[in-house]
Design a protein around this motif. Structure first.
Motif, short mmCIF file in Angstrom:
data_model
loop_
_atom_site.label_atom_id
_atom_site.label_comp_id
_atom_site.label_asym_id
_atom_site.label_seq_id
_atom_site.Cartn_x
_atom_site.Cartn_y
_atom_site.Cartn_z
N GLU A 111 0.94 -0.60 0.07
CA GLU A 111 0.06 -0.38 0.54
C GLU A 111 0.96 1.42 -0.07
O GLU A 111 0.76 1.70 -0.44
CB GLU A 111 -1.08 -0.60 1.43
N THR A 112 1.92 1.21 0.88
CA THR A 112 2.66 2.48 0.71
C THR A 112 3.31 2.72 -0.24
O THR A 112 3.89 3.62 -0.68
CB THR A 112 3.53 2.22 2.45
N HIS A 113 4.10 1.13 -1.32
CA HIS A 113 5.03 1.52 -2.97
C HIS A 113 3.97 2.56 -3.50
O HIS A 113 3.99 3.00 -4.73
CB HIS A 113 4.92 0.55 -2.41
N ILE A 114 2.39 1.48 -3.62
CA ILE A 114 1.50 2.35 -4.36
C ILE A 114 1.46 3.98 -4.21
O ILE A 114 1.67 4.66 -4.87
CB ILE A 114 0.21 1.54 -4.06
N SER A 115 1.57 4.19 -2.94
CA SER A 115 1.26 5.88 -2.45
C SER A 115 2.73 6.50 -3.16
O SER A 115 2.69 7.74 -3.48
CB SER A 115 1.16 5.82 -1.02
N THR A 116 3.30 6.11 -3.14
CA THR A 116 5.42 6.63 -3.27
C THR A 116 5.20 6.61 -4.70
O THR A 116 5.13 7.38 -5.39
CB THR A 116 6.05 5.62 -2.84
N LEU A 117 4.26 5.52 -6.01
CA LEU A 117 3.92 5.60 -6.82
C LEU A 117 3.27 7.06 -7.52
O LEU A 117 3.59 7.57 -8.47
CB LEU A 117 3.32 4.72 -7.50
N VAL A 118 2.32 6.83 -6.90
CA VAL A 118 1.71 7.98 -7.34
C VAL A 118 2.04 9.64 -6.81
O VAL A 118 2.09 10.05 -7.44
CB VAL A 118 0.10 7.86 -6.35
N GLU A 119 3.16 9.29 -5.69
CA GLU A 119 3.32 11.05 -5.38
C GLU A 119 4.27 11.06 -6.51
O GLU A 119 4.69 12.11 -6.40
CB GLU A 119 4.20 10.83 -4.24
N ASN A 120 5.48 10.38 -6.98
CA ASN A 120 6.53 10.22 -7.77
C ASN A 120 5.69 10.70 -9.06
O ASN A 120 6.26 11.89 -9.33
CB ASN A 120 7.66 8.99 -7.93
N ALA A 121 4.72 10.44 -9.51
CA ALA A 121 4.01 10.88 -10.45
C ALA A 121 3.11 12.00 -10.22
O ALA A 121 3.67 13.19 -11.32
CB ALA A 121 3.10 10.32 -11.14
N LEU A 122 2.95 12.87 -8.99
CA LEU A 122 2.52 13.66 -9.11
C LEU A 122 3.67 14.92 -9.37
O LEU A 122 3.14 16.24 -9.58
CB LEU A 122 1.91 13.85 -7.28
N TRP A 123 4.49 14.31 -8.41
CA TRP A 123 5.53 15.40 -8.48
C TRP A 123 5.96 15.76 -9.93
O TRP A 123 6.99 17.22 -10.10
CB TRP A 123 6.54 14.60 -7.91
#
Length: 424
Positions: A111-123
């Motif tokens: 779950e945290t990995h998916i959050s990180t992927l989303v955060e990186n894409a939004l960055w």
């Protein structure tokens, strides 16, 4: 330009006590509520089990539709998409000119990995992903110690937070909502779309779960009614069965706490109140332990060593266990009930785990993975944390000696009726 906030719902499918939603409404001109069905949550694990079986999958689908209906009742809707959040959310941000994305922080690795992927894409789009905390009874910032100093022993954790921390009041559910203009809000996949078959109701089951916030709140009121009736029954303790709605975030733990606390002055309800509160505290404990130690709970050796594993016969013994064919009546009854209903009591879970680990000498991670597939109230921290404890590889090594199979069986089935009822 108007401010639009995308509210990404995950395991927080409710309107009540939802700080993320309240703040999004307050700080925007309109919001875009989104739920993304991620097929990775329904695939096969490396242990040969499913990440989500048919019973919990049905409960998830009901919970998502329940959230959509609740949003519609206050003038909104829920955009339902299917795919990878790290792909879909950036697309929605660009399409709807979103200025910020809100979501609730998780603690387990996938779950945290998916959050990180989303955060990186939004960055890359220069859009912020704001994290909220809304899954626990006690807020992290209100604990009397930093995460790294949380006591490993549950009793010490319980004693310190009950003495030095406070439980905050609930956020009120919004009564109106202004959402972005969306042409197609999407449709939710069915069980069949997920390659799963509906579970036939087992007539031996004394309870049936239905997903969604409204169902969760209604069941909470039924629990309170039982507590009211306890005025004439001393030391009443019943399984509240609130855990499935808590796991999906359709019920807030604080909502449960403050509602049952109203019953504190009713005679003979203290045992039931303490029983429910204890369950909420164990949920918090394992979630904070995951924050403290990360992915160690997913390792077979964890914080210690399980002991003997019969590698040569492990798969055969595991299959007998999960198919309720061990020949040990109580354990087979537990596994039959789990397979047919998706829910078993805590003592039944311990009993099945102890037998798999100590009698069949199977690695505990296989059992934890199977419970992940089958339990309607599965959440990573509680499931893997509890299994690690039973296996003697949990972070509190002093808990190794507290589990006793014979004692569990006497408490679970003192007269043998349970084994007879759930004989497969």
């Amino acid at each position: 330009m108007s401010k639009k906030i995308l509210v990404w719902f995950r395991n927080d499918l409710r309107l009540h006590d939802n700080e993320m939603l309240v703040e999004a409404i307050a700080k925007s001109d309109s919001i875009l509520p989104v739920y993304i069905l991620d097929r990775r949550s329904f695939g096969e694990t490396k242990y040969g089990t499913l990440k989500t079986g048919n019973i919990r999958a049905q409960f998830i689908l009901e919970s998502v539709l329940g959230l959509r209906n609740a949003l519609k009742q206050i003038g909104g809707n829920l955009l339902i998409a299917e795919g990878s959040p790290e792909d879909i959310i950036p697309q929605l941000v660009q399409e709807y000119e979103i200025t910020e994305v809100y979501h609730h922080r998780e603690v387990a690795r996938e779950e945290t990995h998916i959050s990180t992927l989303v955060e990186n894409a939004l960055w890359k789009l220069r859009v912020n992903l704001k994290h909220f905390i809304g899954h626990t009874l006690y807020n992290k910032e209100d604990l009397p110690f930093p995460i790294k100093d949380i006591p490993d022993a549950f009793n010490q954790f319980k004693k310190k937070i009950e003495r030095d921390s406070m439980i905050k009041p609930c956020f009120a559910a919004p009564d109106r909502i202004n959402v972005a203009e969306v042409i197609d809000w999407g449709t939710l996949s069915s069980l069949e779309d997920l390659d799963l078959l509906p579970q036939q109701k087992d007539q031996r089951a004394d309870f049936e779960f239905w997903g969604g916030e409204a169902e969760g709140l209604a069941h909470l009121q039924k629990v309170i009614m039982v507590m009211q009736q306890a005025a004439t029954t001393k030391n009443l303790i019943l399984a509240s069965k609130l855990s499935a709605w808590l796991a999906m975030g359709s019920l807030s733990p604080r909502k449960v706490y403050w509602e049952i606390k109203k019953m504190e002055s009713v005679p003979n309800t203290k045992a039931m109140f303490n029983h429910i509160l204890l369950g909420l505290l164990w949920r918090d404990y394992f979630r904070f332990m995951f924050k403290k130690y990360g992915n160690t709970f997913f390792s077979p050796d964890g914080f210690g060593s399980q002991g003997l594993v019969d590698v040569a016969n492990e798969q055969e013994n595991f299959n007998k266990w999960r198919n309720a064919q061990t020949g040990f009546a109580v354990v087979d009854a537990v596994m039959t009930e789990l397979n047919q209903t998706g829910f078993i009591s805590n003592i039944a879970r311990q009993t099945a785990a102890l037998y798999l680990i100590n009698n069949l000498e199977v690695s505990w991670v296989l059992g934890a993975a199977y419970f992940e597939e089958k339990l309607i109230d599965y959440n990573p921290a509680s499931n893997w944390g509890n299994w690690a404890n039973v296996a003697g590889v949990g972070n509190d090594q002093k808990s190794k000696s507290v589990f006793d199979l014979d004692k569990n069986i006497k408490n679970l089935d003192p007269k043998g009726n349970y084994a007879i009822t759930w004989a497969s």
